[in-house]
Enzyme design. Structure first.
Site, PDB file in Angstrom:
ATOM      1  N   LYS A 118      -6.570 -57.654 -41.973  1.00 23.76           N
ATOM      2  CA  LYS A 118      -5.927 -57.869 -42.605  1.00 23.76           C
ATOM      3  C   LYS A 118      -5.249 -58.893 -43.167  1.00 23.76           C
ATOM      4  CE  LYS A 118      -4.926 -53.731 -39.729  1.00 23.76           C
ATOM      5  NZ  LYS A 118      -5.030 -53.394 -38.467  1.00 23.76           N
TER       6      LYS A 118
ATOM      7  N   ASP B 211       2.690 -49.894 -40.588  1.00 22.27           N
ATOM      8  CA  ASP B 211       1.269 -48.911 -39.880  1.00 22.27           C
ATOM      9  C   ASP B 211       2.194 -47.443 -40.207  1.00 22.27           C
ATOM     10  OD1 ASP B 211      -0.486 -49.523 -39.192  1.00 22.27           O
ATOM     11  OD2 ASP B 211      -0.201 -49.842 -37.164  1.00 22.27           O
TER      12      ASP B 211
ATOM     13  N   GLN C  60      -1.502 -54.300 -33.445  1.00 23.34           N
ATOM     14  CA  GLN C  60      -3.359 -54.257 -33.461  1.00 23.34           C
ATOM     15  C   GLN C  60      -3.168 -53.410 -32.584  1.00 23.34           C
ATOM     16  OE1 GLN C  60      -5.087 -54.114 -35.797  1.00 23.34           O
ATOM     17  NE2 GLN C  60      -6.790 -52.663 -35.051  1.00 23.34           N
TER      18      GLN C  60
END
Ligand code: NAD
Length: 284
Positions: free
Chosen positions: A48, A115, A92
């Site tokens: 990322k 997300d 995460q």
């Protein structure tokens, strides 16, 4: 048989993002929160960061200790929600067991939830309202679009019903007018369903679950699975077994996995634009 090459599509997406970012008045900001030292998480956060740097975003990596208390993470998320220079916040996964992942995900401002995993954004996706959508399923839609594979009216069978892949993909496919079947661990006679798929998506995490006898002639196969067998990465589909039977297939590695991080890049820019638009509206 043609390979659906995630690397090619990712490259195109990132080049377009980079060009757009150059024209913006400030750099979009992405924050990734990591808890603990899970080796896979470290790799994913690294990917990322690389993507964010390559397109010109401001990237911040916040790392907490494995034994962190939940309220410290919650306070940090609230602080980031209120930080005007932060456009995207991502926690995460997986989080250590003592933490309530769902609660933490739902604390992220819906407009910064890059997300797309909060309940509010999943609900909007289900209702076909434009919103931030989970990256992996969005990547599948984009790779199909890049290769001009229409999903409208097609029989799409998705194996796997997770909140991360299977369920949001089913919504995206329905919204794009596919006829959708979702199979899972309790499905009886899996092959009877998969054999009817014009587009078959395997998102399970079991190597060689999908074999030649389970796929339809000339179908499109999307392999989301990431498995390690004898130190080699492979998907959920017996790749060598099916390639002579299908018309398109995504390789593992080099297929859907490539798309996921590119879609995160797209979501950050989308969040930035939405927030800037909102600011203009608020001033009027
Ligand atoms: P998950 O464990 O949350 O869900 C797995 C799903 O598979 C469940 O819905 C379960 O019901 C179903 N399942 C289990 N055994 C089955 C069986 N024998 N037959 C049919 N269905 C079965 O996993 P997930 O997060 O959705 O991820 C699935 C796979 O995709 C994993 O290998 C993961 O590593 C990979 N993944 C890849 C990417 C990417 O970017 N390529 C992103 C996310 C996940």
């Amino acid at each position: 048989m043609e390979l659906l090459d995630g690397k090619v599509v990712k490259k195109k997406i990132l080049e377009e993002l980079k060009e757009e970012v150059l024209k913006l008045k400030r750099k979009p900001g992405l924050v990734v929160i990591q808890v603990g030292d899970d080796p896979a998480s470290k790799v994913y956060v690294g990917q990322k960061e690389k993507m964010a740097n390559s397109v010109g975003y401001n990237f911040q990596h916040i790392k907490f200790d494995e034994n962190i208390e939940e309220d410290i993470i919650e306070k940090k998320i609230i602080e980031l929600n209120n930080d005007d220079n932060v456009d995207g916040i991502l926690v995460q996964m997986p989080l250590p067991k003592q933490l309530n992942s769902k609660k933490i995900q739902n604390l992220i401002d819906q407009y910064k939830d890059v997300d797309g995993l909060s309940d509010i954004n999943s609900g909007m996706l289900t209702h076909n309202v434009d919103t931030l959508v989970p990256c992996t399923p969005k990547g599948i839609m984009d790779i199909l679009e890049y290769y001009n594979i229409s999903v409208s009216g097609k029989n799409v069978v998705i194996v796997g019903r997770s909140d991360l892949v299977g369920k949001p993909l089913a919504s995206l496919m329905l919204n794009a007018n596919a006829t959708v079947t979702i199979c899972h661990s309790k499905t009886v006679n899996l092959g009877e369903f998969t054999k009817n798929a014009d587009i078959l998506v395997a998102a399970v995490g079991k190597a060689s679950l999908i074999t030649k006898d389970m796929v339809k002639e000339n179908s499109v196969v999307i392999d989301v699975g990431i498995n390690r067998v004898n130190d080699k990465l492979c998907g959920d589909v017996d790749f060598d077994g099916v390639i002579d039977k299908v018309s398109y297939i995504t390789p593992v590695p080099g297929g859907v996995g490539q798309m996921t991080v590119a879609e995160l890049g797209k979501n950050v820019l989308k969040a930035y634009k939405n927030r800037e638009k909102q600011k203009i509206l608020e001033k009027q």
